[in-house]
Design an enzyme around this catalytic site. Structure first.
Site, PDB file in Angstrom:
ATOM      1  CE  LYS A   1      -3.623   2.392   2.517  1.00 40.49           C
ATOM      2  NZ  LYS A   1      -4.618   2.312   3.585  1.00 40.49           N
TER       3      LYS A   1
ATOM      4  CE  LYS B   1      -6.092   1.956  -0.618  1.00 40.55           C
ATOM      5  NZ  LYS B   1      -6.531   2.046   0.726  1.00 40.55           N
TER       6      LYS B   1
HETATM    7  C1  PBG Z   1      -7.226   3.711   5.474  1.00 36.48           C
HETATM    8  C2  PBG Z   1      -7.648   3.457   4.082  1.00 36.48           C
HETATM    9  C3  PBG Z   1      -7.470   4.355   3.039  1.00 36.48           C
HETATM   10  C4  PBG Z   1      -8.059   3.778   1.910  1.00 36.48           C
HETATM   11  C5  PBG Z   1      -8.556   2.534   2.291  1.00 36.48           C
HETATM   12  N1  PBG Z   1      -8.278   2.333   3.657  1.00 36.48           N
HETATM   13  C6  PBG Z   1      -6.906   5.736   3.019  1.00 36.48           C
HETATM   14  C7  PBG Z   1      -5.578   5.960   3.571  1.00 36.48           C
HETATM   15  O1  PBG Z   1      -4.751   5.058   3.726  1.00 36.48           O
HETATM   16  O2  PBG Z   1      -5.314   7.117   3.873  1.00 36.48           O
HETATM   17  C8  PBG Z   1      -8.106   4.450   0.571  1.00 36.48           C
HETATM   18  C9  PBG Z   1      -9.129   3.986  -0.377  1.00 36.48           C
HETATM   19  C10 PBG Z   1      -9.404   4.922  -1.491  1.00 36.48           C
HETATM   20  O3  PBG Z   1      -8.751   5.967  -1.670  1.00 36.48           O
HETATM   21  O4  PBG Z   1     -10.321   4.597  -2.247  1.00 36.48           O
HETATM   22  N2  PBG Z   1      -6.811   2.682   6.244  1.00 36.48           N
END
Ligand code: PBG
Length: 333
Positions: A200, A253
């Protein structure tokens, strides 16, 4: 002209193109992310046109519709009211909290729909970080790793007790997959799967999502736990580690700007690979199409086929429902 090898012969008709097509999409590939909130209201999300934050009651009907379209799974993201956000994020394992209530209601109404829950502290944390925050006298923020993992285990157990099929840690703390697996197994939840957000990235594309949940960090950024967009080998390290710690599925992601990472993952693991087409990717397509600059259906389907072709088995996308409807109208197009 003598050109014995003419690749265009394999593109000469819709029939031939369909016959030799290498990648296809189906509703069974998709996971629909759903936002939810306390109370009776459904709220359109300003930062994500076309997406709603559902009430506890109406999200159940939405889940039923999603299941009818052949989409196998949903993933839930709660907006937690400010008065329940604390430094210790304790609301995240409240057995009567919004997520456990809604998981139970959806599993009751559609027992076969796979319910995935997000395991991370940011919606519950007054600091807006995925982990617990310690502020040092010099002003530096430290996102505490091991203390956070302990809370994530309690959160995962709370979701499992409510009936979640898959828990999905999106926090990027070290060692959380092994710790959550042990916690689940010790409590008798050996059947609950872990979909790990393994690679991520610290991405600007999460902006609209943070707007949807009011979950942006109050201070600092997420670069000490989410990955540097410049790195690919480091993704392999994270993916390999999560596999060895017992993850059942691995996630990359965002998706679109990281297709090389999806392909790298595909070559290096036999586990199912998921990719998350995130809120910023959604918003870019939606806004270009709303302006009349791109064709919505063609652009969405191309973005999804690219993610599948790169090697994703599972695609989390805000377009899931819409794409499943299009596939029903003209399968294989
Ligand atoms: C937070 C989380 C995020 C997303 C999914 N879970 C945002 C972040 O890490 O700040 C992002 C999903 C998206 O942008 O569609 N745990």
């Amino acid at each position: 002209m003598k050109i014995p090898i003419r690749p265009r012969r394999n593109r000469k008709s819709a029939g031939i193109r369909a016959m030799i097509r290498e990648t296809s999409l189906s509703a069974a590939d998709f996971v629909q992310p759903l936002f939810l909130q306390d109370g009776e209201e459904n709220t359109p999300i300003a930062s994500m046109p076309g997406i709603t934050r559902w009430s506890e009651k109406d999200i159940v009907n939405e889940a039923i519709e999603i299941e009818k379209l052949g989409i196998p799974a949903i993933v839930l993201f709660p907006k937690i009211p400010d008065h329940l956000k604390t430094a210790d994020a304790a609301e995240c394992f409240n057995p009567n909290g919004l997520i456990p209530r809604v998981v139970a209601a959806i599993k009751h109404a559609c027992p076969h729909l796979i319910v995935i829950t997000d395991v991370a502290l940011d919606p519950y944390n007054s600091d807006g970080h995925d982990g617990l925050v310690k502020k040092h006298p010099n002003g530096n923020l430290e996102i505490l790793n091991d203390e956070t993992v302990h809370v994530l285990c309690q959160q995962a157990l709370c979701h499992a007790a409510a009936g979640a099929d898959i828990v999905s840690p999106s926090d990027m703390m070290d060692g959380r997959i092994a710790a959550i697996r042990h916690a689940l197994d010790d409590a008798g939840y050996t059947h609950v799967s872990i979909l790990s957000y393994s690679a991520k990235y610290a991405s600007a594309y999460y902006g609209p999502f943070r707007g949807a949940l009011d979950s942006a960090p109050k201070e600092g950024d997420k670069k000490t736990y989410q990955m540097d967009p410049a790195n690919a080998r480091e993704a392999l390290r994270e993916l390999t580690l999560d596999e060895s710690e017992g993850a059942d599925m691995l996630m990359i992601k965002p998706a679109g700007p990281y297709l090389d990472i999806i392909a790298l993952a595909r070559q290096n693991t036999s586990l199912p690979i998921a990719a998350y087409q995130v809120s910023g990717e959604y918003l870019m397509i939606q806004s270009a199409c709303a302006a009349g600059w791109l064709d919505l259906r063609a652009t969405v389907m191309e973005s999804l086929i690219g993610i599948k072709r790169a090697g994703a088995d599972i695609i989390l996308t805000y377009f899931a429902k819409q794409a499943a409807e299009w596939l029903q109208q003209q399968p294989g197009k």
